[in-house]
Write an enzyme that holds these catalytic residues in place. Structure first.
Site, PDB file in Angstrom:
ATOM      1  N   LYS A 183      -2.594   6.217  -4.558  1.00 14.73           N
ATOM      2  CA  LYS A 183      -3.686   7.133  -4.236  1.00 14.73           C
ATOM      3  C   LYS A 183      -3.494   8.490  -4.913  1.00 14.73           C
ATOM      4  O   LYS A 183      -2.363   8.971  -5.038  1.00 14.73           O
ATOM      5  CB  LYS A 183      -3.763   7.337  -2.720  1.00 14.73           C
ATOM      6  CG  LYS A 183      -3.810   6.036  -1.924  1.00 14.73           C
ATOM      7  CD  LYS A 183      -3.724   6.271  -0.432  1.00 14.73           C
ATOM      8  CE  LYS A 183      -3.576   4.957   0.332  1.00 14.73           C
ATOM      9  NZ  LYS A 183      -2.197   4.416   0.262  1.00 14.73           N
ATOM     10  N   ASP A 210       0.835  -1.201   0.000  1.00 14.20           N
ATOM     11  CA  ASP A 210       0.000   0.000   0.000  1.00 14.20           C
ATOM     12  C   ASP A 210       0.868   1.249   0.000  1.00 14.20           C
ATOM     13  O   ASP A 210       1.472   1.601   1.015  1.00 14.20           O
ATOM     14  CB  ASP A 210      -0.915   0.006   1.224  1.00 14.20           C
ATOM     15  CG  ASP A 210      -1.835   1.210   1.236  1.00 14.20           C
ATOM     16  OD1 ASP A 210      -2.878   1.158   0.564  1.00 14.20           O
ATOM     17  OD2 ASP A 210      -1.503   2.217   1.903  1.00 14.20           O
ATOM     18  N   HIS A 260      -7.379   9.856  -2.043  1.00 15.65           N
ATOM     19  CA  HIS A 260      -6.739   9.825  -0.724  1.00 15.65           C
ATOM     20  C   HIS A 260      -7.567  10.513   0.362  1.00 15.65           C
ATOM     21  O   HIS A 260      -7.523  10.118   1.535  1.00 15.65           O
ATOM     22  CB  HIS A 260      -5.347  10.465  -0.806  1.00 15.65           C
ATOM     23  CG  HIS A 260      -4.384   9.921   0.185  1.00 15.65           C
ATOM     24  ND1 HIS A 260      -3.026   9.893  -0.026  1.00 15.65           N
ATOM     25  CD2 HIS A 260      -4.549   9.380   1.410  1.00 15.65           C
ATOM     26  CE1 HIS A 260      -2.427   9.353   1.023  1.00 15.65           C
ATOM     27  NE2 HIS A 260      -3.329   9.045   1.906  1.00 15.65           N
ATOM     28  N   TYR A 263       3.376   9.764  -0.473  1.00 17.65           N
ATOM     29  CA  TYR A 263       4.402   9.119   0.343  1.00 17.65           C
ATOM     30  C   TYR A 263       5.802   9.307  -0.251  1.00 17.65           C
ATOM     31  O   TYR A 263       6.799   9.135   0.450  1.00 17.65           O
ATOM     32  CB  TYR A 263       4.137   7.619   0.487  1.00 17.65           C
ATOM     33  CG  TYR A 263       2.847   7.236   1.152  1.00 17.65           C
ATOM     34  CD1 TYR A 263       2.039   8.180   1.782  1.00 17.65           C
ATOM     35  CD2 TYR A 263       2.434   5.914   1.153  1.00 17.65           C
ATOM     36  CE1 TYR A 263       0.839   7.814   2.378  1.00 17.65           C
ATOM     37  CE2 TYR A 263       1.229   5.534   1.751  1.00 17.65           C
ATOM     38  CZ  TYR A 263       0.439   6.486   2.355  1.00 17.65           C
ATOM     39  OH  TYR A 263      -0.745   6.116   2.941  1.00 17.65           O
TER      40      TYR A 263
END
Length: 281
Positions: A78, A48, A111, A53
């Site tokens: 996302k 994930d 997200h 990120y």
């Protein structure tokens, strides 16, 4: 009942999602490739990630380097809140696909619901187009309140296309979100639980320590097991090899119904951001 990291749930999209995911939230890019590869070596088949990120490329590189067939690994990314809206989301999706370089993305989520109705529905439209083009297999949302879920469901039913396959939320005994989870489950949407370990802030709680002692498990393992028995897909994260392994060793015990009940706590204390409560429009 899930019996291993390779156990799966069937999504409404027709695809299978492994019952435990390896999260890479806040995992530095220069670490993400190594720890993701370690997780895959230990049996995880679900990674994930997210554009925000900053480690899509690295975690996906580990997937390619694992030697495992692409079809055996489930990869998520996302669309970030900073790129909501049809045109922005199209750009975000293409950038995530290019960064991953995995032929396709198994699951793409919105997200968070920020940006307003037009931006949310425009983002969904971009996701549906990418799914129709074979770039994404399943679609979902993260951090949507029930009002946002209702809004999206109405859009889909009125011809917007696609289907909500997954809803991802911070969920653990101190942030159970039963109302959202029930909305999702009633529509056969798989519920994913991020921060299932409460970012290690609750490991000394007496109720958790007592259960860990009773089952000869760690508090982290008890929390992951709780999530599995609720029917959720937990997404534990770690950059420590021993804990990556520990978080996978949760299929050889089962919490009793009484012990599950002991984790019904009268508390709402998320440890991450909380768009479910904070996003009002």
């Amino acid at each position: 009942m899930a019996t291993s990291l390779q156990s799966t749930y069937k999504l409404v999209s027709g695809f299978e999602i492994p019952v435990v995911g390896f999260g890479v939230y806040q995992t530095p890019a220069d670490v993400a490739e190594r720890v993701t590869l370690k997780a895959l070596e230990l049996g995880y088949r679900h990674v994930d990630s997210a554009k925000v990120y900053g480690n899509e490329k690295e975690s996906a590189t580990a997937i390619r380097q694992s030697g495992l067939p692409r079809s055996q690994i489930f990869y998520t990314s996302k669309v970030p809140k900073s790129l909501m809206g049809y045109e922005n989301a199209k750009q975000a999706i293409e950038e995530s696909i290019a960064a991953a370089n995995l032929e396709y993305i198994d699951l793409m989520l919105i997200h968070a619901p920020y940006g307003g109705k037009e931006a949310r529905l425009g983002t969904w439209r971009a996701l549906v187009e990418a799914q129709k083009a074979g770039k994404i297999r399943s679609l979902g949302v993260s951090n949507f309140a029930i009002q946002h879920l209702d809004e999206l469901e109405e859009y889909i039913k009125s011809g917007g296309g696609g289907e909500i396959a997954v809803g991802q939320y911070e969920i653990h005994p101190w942030c159970p979100r039963e109302d959202v989870a029930e909305w999702l489950r009633s529509r056969d949407v798989v519920v994913e639980a991020y921060s299932p370990l409460v970012q290690a802030t609750r490991m000394e709680e007496p109720v958790l320590k007592n259960l860990a002692g009773k089952y000869s498990k760690t508090p982290a393992q008890v929390l992951i097991r709780w999530s599995l028995q609720k029917g959720y897909v937990p997404l534990p994260k770690s950059v420590t090899d021993s804990r990556i392994l520990e978080n996978a060793q949760v299929f050889d015990f089962e919490l009793s119904s009484e012990d599950m009940d002991s984790l019904k706590l009268d508390e709402y204390a998320p440890v991450c951001w909380d768009p479910v409560r904070d996003c009002k429009v």
